[in-house]
Scaffold this motif. Structure first.
Motif: not given
Length: 227
Positions: A46-57, A59-74
């Motif tokens: 959830l924190a990752g989404i709040s950083a990505d979306v306003p920055a123009g990244i 959302a990729q809800p079907d992408s496991t890589a996108w969600t995994a990146g949120h976890l890895a970064a934190r």
């Protein structure tokens, strides 16, 4: 009328308050709705989404890589640190949701609503079900699911909650199946948080067998979920 950003703000405030009372052990609790994730991991997403979306990244809800990146970064951060980041980015996210350019990002409200209940389910909590946010999410998911239903050749059905009713498919034919339930339960069915057995037992009139597999956006889970 409450806006998408305001709905997001309400749920974020609820989860922020909940996080403040969790021990490290509770933060590590597995989330049955999200196999392989803990409560802390869900907050990291959830924190990752709040950083990505306003920055123009996007959302990729079907992408496991996108969600995994949120976890890895934190990875290695505490729940308090993750919530602090979310608190810093949240107001920008909420403002963006209410801008014309942010309208497609309304899926972030749907995602947040469902993950808030995924977290509650992991912690054995039942709350915030009969809310304006549940109505908002159920209405959106129903609108999305209804689009293209008849064109795909699916049989007519009817869905109803305390806030409205929706007819899918041919308007001049009796529905194959009809469901009357709560906004919360309808939203959980449509996103994919109810097993096939739970969907069939949801209280239909008519025969839901031909259509239940067409309803969930994700899943459905193999085992029953209670939240």
């Amino acid at each position: 009328m409450t806006t998408a950003g305001e709905h997001y703000r309400v749920i974020r405030a609820e989860l922020t308050e909940l996080a403040a009372d969790l021990s490290p052990e509770q933060a590590g609790t597995p989330v049955p709705a999200l196999p392989g994730w803990s409560v802390l991991d869900t907050y990291a997403h959830l924190a990752g989404i709040s950083a990505d979306v306003p920055a123009g990244i996007a959302a990729q809800p079907d992408s496991t890589a996108w969600t995994a990146g949120h976890l890895a970064a934190r990875r290695g951060r505490s729940l308090a640190e993750i919530v602090e980041e979310w608190g810093a980015n949240g107001p920008g996210m909420e403002a963006f949701l209410d801008e014309p350019a942010g309208r497609p990002a309304v899926i972030a409200v749907i995602d947040l609503f469902h993950h808030s209940h995924d977290i509650r389910g992991a912690l054995g909590r039942r709350e915030a079900r009969d809310t304006p946010e549940a109505v908002f999410v159920a209405t959106l998911l129903t609108k999305f699911k209804r689009s293209g239903w008849e064109e795909a050749g699916n049989p007519p059905i009817e869905l109803a909650t305390g806030s409205g009713s929706w007819r899918f498919g041919e308007q001049d034919c009796a529905p194959t199946a009809a469901l009357a339930t709560s906004d919360f339960e309808l939203s959980r069915i449509l996103i994919g948080r109810r097993s096939r057995a739970q969907m069939l037992a949801a209280g239909w009139t008519g025969d839901p067998e031909p259509i239940v597999d067409l309803l969930p956006r994700f899943g459905p889970p193999v085992t029953d979920l209670t939240e």
